[in-house]
Design a protein around this motif. Structure first.
Motif, PDB file in Angstrom:
ATOM      1  N   LEU A  46       0.854  -1.163  -0.033  1.00 45.42           N
ATOM      2  CA  LEU A  46      -0.051  -0.113   0.017  1.00 45.42           C
ATOM      3  C   LEU A  46       0.836   1.176  -0.130  1.00 45.42           C
ATOM      4  O   LEU A  46       2.002   1.503   0.557  1.00 45.42           O
ATOM      5  CB  LEU A  46      -0.882   0.187   1.058  1.00 45.42           C
ATOM      6  N   GLY A  47       0.483   2.166  -0.913  1.00 46.53           N
ATOM      7  CA  GLY A  47       1.307   3.397  -1.036  1.00 46.53           C
ATOM      8  C   GLY A  47       0.945   4.543   0.476  1.00 46.53           C
ATOM      9  O   GLY A  47       0.036   3.935   1.294  1.00 46.53           O
ATOM     10  N   LEU A  48       1.759   5.494   0.198  1.00 48.49           N
ATOM     11  CA  LEU A  48       1.585   6.495   1.261  1.00 48.49           C
ATOM     12  C   LEU A  48       0.601   6.817   1.825  1.00 48.49           C
ATOM     13  O   LEU A  48       0.027   7.148   2.975  1.00 48.49           O
ATOM     14  CB  LEU A  48       2.575   7.591   1.259  1.00 48.49           C
ATOM     15  N   ASP A  49      -0.538   7.179   0.656  1.00 46.98           N
ATOM     16  CA  ASP A  49      -1.983   7.835   0.671  1.00 46.98           C
ATOM     17  C   ASP A  49      -2.996   6.721   1.211  1.00 46.98           C
ATOM     18  O   ASP A  49      -3.920   7.079   1.825  1.00 46.98           O
ATOM     19  CB  ASP A  49      -2.278   8.449  -0.492  1.00 46.98           C
ATOM     20  N   LEU A  50      -2.437   5.367   1.338  1.00 45.38           N
ATOM     21  CA  LEU A  50      -3.306   4.428   1.854  1.00 45.38           C
ATOM     22  C   LEU A  50      -2.945   3.849   3.029  1.00 45.38           C
ATOM     23  O   LEU A  50      -3.566   3.557   3.985  1.00 45.38           O
ATOM     24  CB  LEU A  50      -3.587   3.204   0.573  1.00 45.38           C
ATOM     25  N   ALA A  51      -1.540   3.553   3.224  1.00 44.54           N
ATOM     26  CA  ALA A  51      -1.106   3.348   4.561  1.00 44.54           C
ATOM     27  C   ALA A  51      -0.829   4.215   5.759  1.00 44.54           C
ATOM     28  O   ALA A  51      -0.508   3.849   6.786  1.00 44.54           O
ATOM     29  CB  ALA A  51       0.209   2.135   4.315  1.00 44.54           C
ATOM     30  N   GLY A  52      -0.923   5.260   5.125  1.00 41.33           N
ATOM     31  CA  GLY A  52      -0.372   6.474   5.895  1.00 41.33           C
ATOM     32  C   GLY A  52       1.172   6.269   5.920  1.00 41.33           C
ATOM     33  O   GLY A  52       1.862   5.422   5.640  1.00 41.33           O
ATOM     34  N   GLY A  53       1.618   7.547   6.623  1.00 37.73           N
ATOM     35  CA  GLY A  53       3.297   7.547   6.467  1.00 37.73           C
ATOM     36  C   GLY A  53       3.711   8.837   6.482  1.00 37.73           C
ATOM     37  O   GLY A  53       3.091   9.816   6.569  1.00 37.73           O
ATOM     38  N   SER A  54       4.907   9.025   5.890  1.00 34.79           N
ATOM     39  CA  SER A  54       5.611  10.380   5.795  1.00 34.79           C
ATOM     40  C   SER A  54       6.345  10.482   4.432  1.00 34.79           C
ATOM     41  O   SER A  54       6.639   9.666   3.926  1.00 34.79           O
ATOM     42  CB  SER A  54       6.816  10.413   6.780  1.00 34.79           C
ATOM     43  N   HIS A  55       6.231  11.879   4.147  1.00 33.56           N
ATOM     44  CA  HIS A  55       6.803  12.180   2.769  1.00 33.56           C
ATOM     45  C   HIS A  55       7.829  13.323   3.165  1.00 33.56           C
ATOM     46  O   HIS A  55       7.485  14.378   3.785  1.00 33.56           O
ATOM     47  CB  HIS A  55       5.678  12.785   1.899  1.00 33.56           C
ATOM     48  N   LEU A  56       8.945  13.320   2.445  1.00 39.64           N
ATOM     49  CA  LEU A  56       9.706  14.298   2.724  1.00 39.64           C
ATOM     50  C   LEU A  56      10.639  14.663   1.511  1.00 39.64           C
ATOM     51  O   LEU A  56      10.764  13.642   0.723  1.00 39.64           O
ATOM     52  CB  LEU A  56      10.999  13.829   3.808  1.00 39.64           C
ATOM     53  N   LEU A  57      10.874  15.776   1.352  1.00 38.80           N
ATOM     54  CA  LEU A  57      11.688  16.286   0.051  1.00 38.80           C
ATOM     55  C   LEU A  57      12.889  16.700   0.603  1.00 38.80           C
ATOM     56  O   LEU A  57      12.939  18.044   1.583  1.00 38.80           O
ATOM     57  CB  LEU A  57      10.868  17.338  -0.525  1.00 38.80           C
ATOM     58  N   PRO A 196       7.336  10.077  12.099  1.00 38.64           N
ATOM     59  CA  PRO A 196       7.947  10.766  11.324  1.00 38.64           C
ATOM     60  C   PRO A 196       9.235  11.605  11.614  1.00 38.64           C
ATOM     61  O   PRO A 196      10.362  11.844  11.138  1.00 38.64           O
ATOM     62  CB  PRO A 196       6.977  11.808  10.504  1.00 38.64           C
ATOM     63  N   GLU A 197       9.193  11.933  12.912  1.00 37.55           N
ATOM     64  CA  GLU A 197      10.030  12.884  13.441  1.00 37.55           C
ATOM     65  C   GLU A 197      11.477  12.250  13.391  1.00 37.55           C
ATOM     66  O   GLU A 197      12.595  12.694  13.416  1.00 37.55           O
ATOM     67  CB  GLU A 197       9.667  13.238  14.877  1.00 37.55           C
ATOM     68  N   ALA A 198      11.409  10.894  13.960  1.00 35.15           N
ATOM     69  CA  ALA A 198      12.765   9.910  13.907  1.00 35.15           C
ATOM     70  C   ALA A 198      13.228   9.809  12.600  1.00 35.15           C
ATOM     71  O   ALA A 198      14.573   9.788  12.264  1.00 35.15           O
ATOM     72  CB  ALA A 198      12.237   8.619  14.436  1.00 35.15           C
ATOM     73  N   LEU A 199      12.327   9.738  11.420  1.00 37.47           N
ATOM     74  CA  LEU A 199      12.787   9.851   9.909  1.00 37.47           C
ATOM     75  C   LEU A 199      13.553  11.066   9.628  1.00 37.47           C
ATOM     76  O   LEU A 199      14.844  11.036   8.869  1.00 37.47           O
ATOM     77  CB  LEU A 199      11.465   9.466   9.159  1.00 37.47           C
ATOM     78  N   LYS A 200      13.121  12.182   9.998  1.00 34.80           N
ATOM     79  CA  LYS A 200      13.725  13.456   9.888  1.00 34.80           C
ATOM     80  C   LYS A 200      15.174  13.540  10.397  1.00 34.80           C
ATOM     81  O   LYS A 200      15.953  13.899   9.886  1.00 34.80           O
ATOM     82  CB  LYS A 200      12.750  14.710  10.217  1.00 34.80           C
ATOM     83  N   SER A 201      14.983  13.093  11.858  1.00 28.42           N
ATOM     84  CA  SER A 201      16.309  13.236  12.583  1.00 28.42           C
ATOM     85  C   SER A 201      17.315  12.398  11.774  1.00 28.42           C
ATOM     86  O   SER A 201      18.577  12.441  11.708  1.00 28.42           O
ATOM     87  CB  SER A 201      16.041  12.816  13.983  1.00 28.42           C
ATOM     88  N   LEU A 202      16.855  10.879  11.427  1.00 32.08           N
ATOM     89  CA  LEU A 202      17.906  10.056  10.811  1.00 32.08           C
ATOM     90  C   LEU A 202      18.443  10.568   9.481  1.00 32.08           C
ATOM     91  O   LEU A 202      19.632  10.608   9.327  1.00 32.08           O
ATOM     92  CB  LEU A 202      17.101   8.822  10.714  1.00 32.08           C
ATOM     93  N   LEU A 203      17.481  11.007   8.542  1.00 30.70           N
ATOM     94  CA  LEU A 203      18.026  11.548   7.334  1.00 30.70           C
ATOM     95  C   LEU A 203      18.435  13.068   7.223  1.00 30.70           C
ATOM     96  O   LEU A 203      19.503  13.138   6.309  1.00 30.70           O
ATOM     97  CB  LEU A 203      16.733  11.691   6.302  1.00 30.70           C
ATOM     98  N   GLY A 204      18.186  13.769   8.255  1.00 31.93           N
ATOM     99  CA  GLY A 204      18.760  15.068   8.421  1.00 31.93           C
ATOM    100  C   GLY A 204      20.062  15.075   8.877  1.00 31.93           C
ATOM    101  O   GLY A 204      20.749  15.984   9.028  1.00 31.93           O
ATOM    102  N   GLN A 205      20.556  13.902   9.467  1.00 32.32           N
ATOM    103  CA  GLN A 205      21.937  13.725  10.125  1.00 32.32           C
ATOM    104  C   GLN A 205      23.014  13.407   8.944  1.00 32.32           C
ATOM    105  O   GLN A 205      22.864  12.259   8.332  1.00 32.32           O
ATOM    106  CB  GLN A 205      22.106  12.559  11.171  1.00 32.32           C
ATOM    107  N   THR A 206      24.054  14.283   8.566  1.00 28.11           N
ATOM    108  CA  THR A 206      25.046  13.725   7.650  1.00 28.11           C
ATOM    109  C   THR A 206      25.894  12.890   8.036  1.00 28.11           C
ATOM    110  O   THR A 206      26.078  11.989   7.137  1.00 28.11           O
ATOM    111  CB  THR A 206      25.875  15.138   7.451  1.00 28.11           C
ATOM    112  N   ALA A 207      26.238  12.701   9.381  1.00 26.48           N
ATOM    113  CA  ALA A 207      27.037  11.649   9.825  1.00 26.48           C
ATOM    114  C   ALA A 207      28.431  11.717   9.169  1.00 26.48           C
ATOM    115  O   ALA A 207      29.104  10.658   9.102  1.00 26.48           O
ATOM    116  CB  ALA A 207      26.498  10.208   9.421  1.00 26.48           C
ATOM    117  N   GLN A 208      28.837  13.054   9.166  1.00 28.78           N
ATOM    118  CA  GLN A 208      30.191  13.143   8.663  1.00 28.78           C
ATOM    119  C   GLN A 208      31.076  13.065  10.121  1.00 28.78           C
ATOM    120  O   GLN A 208      31.152  14.051  10.848  1.00 28.78           O
ATOM    121  CB  GLN A 208      30.431  14.459   8.081  1.00 28.78           C
ATOM    122  N   LEU A 209      31.833  12.047  10.432  1.00 29.42           N
ATOM    123  CA  LEU A 209      32.456  11.978  11.453  1.00 29.42           C
ATOM    124  C   LEU A 209      34.014  12.153  11.225  1.00 29.42           C
ATOM    125  O   LEU A 209      34.531  11.695  10.204  1.00 29.42           O
ATOM    126  CB  LEU A 209      32.476  10.245  11.938  1.00 29.42           C
TER     127      LEU A 209
END
Length: 532
Positions: A46-57, A196-209
């Motif tokens: 099921l797609g985002l519009d049917l299963a619910g979920g997060s969309h990020l650009l 969705p906040e966890a997704l934003k936090s994970l993807l927003g982290q560049t992880a340049q160590l």
């Protein structure tokens, strides 16, 4: 055309039933029933519009790519000059205006320096990535070419897309949509994600160590004022650390980056009971880390993540074996997120969230419920119309319609395709379009009977003549569907998938399957007349 040998019947029924059986797990799921775990379980996603979920650009800044390339080139040039024999001494290094310039202490080294630099200007492709100029006979200036920057951005975005995909896979989510949009953007859709906040936090982290030596010569008052000594740079301490609000000066070059990590696991330090992340380097990274710590025993080095200092411990002894530990006021959740980010690899360029949408699971469930209701009403109306209009031939069309829906659902499950809200609209449209072929065939049979043809001849001519028009009409629809899939995105692609598969299954069931059923009845009943 009405001859169906036994092998052909077995083949057509086998194909029809096999594709239809594939729809059962999805139907069980919709009905809330448990599918036996011992059996294969292909299901329509099921797609985002049917299963619910997060969309990020997500969007990357090309300036970051330019700055990173400039720093890499400076480090490469310094290393080449240092390793030359005899050593080529340079000074007055500058990276102003996106250009790397430096002065040779001895003008006679100009040809040797050019010979060392030119091979690294080409990069890994045929694109010339840098231009070299010699000014005043002694200063060399390296400028990034537009083609080189475009190639670097393209490579960085491809790598970033894969890193984003690996990070989301680590979350255990199913069928995320991750696609590039334009030159510097990535669309991420994760159906069913409850946080969705966890997704934003994970993807927003560049992880340049990075591990960099602390500049012990920097004056504390200058560091806190943001004034970096030559050859150094200043980073703030990360929020939550004991030194939050303070700054640290580190040597700009000569450190180690986290791109040579082979593993990262969240854990707890048994001595301090703090949440930490244990990291492992590959052989090359481990050797560099061992050399850095061996050469600088007694000195502090800073552990920097995404431009913020986590800690700056002293090197008490050489750290060999390729293992290290990162501590920095982590909670179990943030330690685990950092471990996932490090395992997935660092983003080659920072990504910022420029658009976000969340769809609640209740809205998706409501869409499914209304879509199923529309399908049920549409199917019932079509069945009543077909049977009342064409009698027995309407029943054959109804049987074909049921198998068409099952085969469409089964093939989507087999292909792992995603059903979106427009896809449900495609389903409903397919129900109506599925009987188009039978309407054409039945009307043509009526005409042939009206002309006085015998029953078998009328049926045979009806199928033969109508099949041409059916093929032409559906071919144009398939072409439109392929174009939608090729140039559309997200839900539009979902609609195109349902449309194309639905056309194929409707032609198969509406023409081939009904012809087999009609031929079997004619052979068995041998009627002198038909009601159609």
């Amino acid at each position: 055309m009405l001859e169906f040998p036994l092998w052909k019947k077995l083949w057509l029924w086998g194909l029809t039933l096999a594709a239809s059986v594939l729809a059962l797990p999805s139907l069980f799921n919709v009905a809330g029933l448990d599918w036996p775990s011992a059996l294969p379980n292909p299901q329509v996603n099921l797609g985002l519009d049917l299963a619910g979920g997060s969309h990020l650009l997500l969007e990357a800044k090309s300036a970051d790519v330019r700055a990173q390339r400039l720093e890499n080139m400076e480090e490469t040039v310094r290393q080449l000059m240092r390793n030359a024999s005899p050593r080529i001494r340079i000074g007055d290094v500058s990276t102003v205006d996106g250009k790397l310039s430096f002065m040779l202490e001895n003008a006679t080294d100009i040809d040797r320096a050019r010979g060392l630099i030119e091979p690294v200007m080409q990069g890994q492709t045929t694109v010339r990535e840098w231009e070299l100029q010699v000014v005043d006979g002694q200063r060399m200036v390296l400028t990034q070419t537009d083609a080189g920057v475009e190639q670097a951005i393209d490579d960085a975005m491809d790598s970033a897309t894969e890193v984003v995909r690996r990070r989301i896979d680590e979350l255990g989510t199913r069928e995320p949509t991750i696609i590039r949009q334009g030159d510097t953007r990535i669309v991420v859709q994760v159906p069913g994600l409850e946080d969705p906040e966890a997704l934003k936090s994970l993807l927003g982290q560049t992880a340049q160590l990075e591990f960099k030596l602390v500049d012990l010569n920097a004056l504390p008052e200058n560091v806190q004022a943001g004034i970096a000594p030559a050859g150094s740079q200043i980073f703030p301490y990360a929020p939550g650390t004991p030194q939050e609000g303070m700054f640290e000066a580190v040597r700009r070059l000569g450190g180690i980056r986290g791109d040579s990590l082979t593993g990262a696991q969240a854990g707890v330090d048994p001595n301090t009971n703090q949440n930490v992340v244990n990291i492992t380097f590959d052989a090359q990274g481990g050797a560099k880390f061992a050399k850095l710590t061996t050469d600088n025993v007694g000195k502090p080095f800073a552990i920097i993540l995404d431009g913020k200092v986590l800690s700056a411990p002293n090197i008490n002894e050489p750290i060999i074996g390729g293992r290290a530990q990162i501590a920095g006021s982590f909670t179990p959740e943030t330690a685990n997120q950092l471990a996932i980010a490090l395992r997935s690899g660092a983003l080659p360029v920072p990504l910022a969230v420029v658009e976000e949408r969340s769809v609640g699971p209740d809205l998706g469930a409501d869409s499914i419920r209304k879509g199923l209701l529309a399908m049920a009403i549409g199917s019932l109306a079509v069945i009543v119309l077909m049977i009342s209009t064409y009698g027995r031939f309407g029943i054959y069309a109804t049987v074909a319609l049921v198998f068409n829906v099952l085969m469409l659902l089964g093939l989507m499950a087999l292909g792992g395709f995603t059903l979106t809200l427009p896809g449900i609209a495609g389903f409903v449209i397919t129900i109506g379009a599925a009987v188009d072929a039978n309407v054409l065939i039945n009307e043509r049979i009526r005409e042939e009977r009206a002309r006085g043809r015998r029953v078998v001849a009328a049926v045979e001519t009806g199928y033969k003549e109508a099949s041409r028009a059916i093929a032409d009409a559906n071919a144009t629809n398939v072409i439109s569907g392929i174009a939608l899939f090729a140039f559309g995105s997200g839900p539009v692609k979902g609609f195109a998938v349902v449309l194309v598969i639905g056309i194929i299954t409707s032609v198969f069931t509406g023409v081939t399957l009904t012809r087999m059923l009609v031929a079997g009845w004619l052979r068995k009943a041998r009627p002198n007349d038909i009601t159609i």
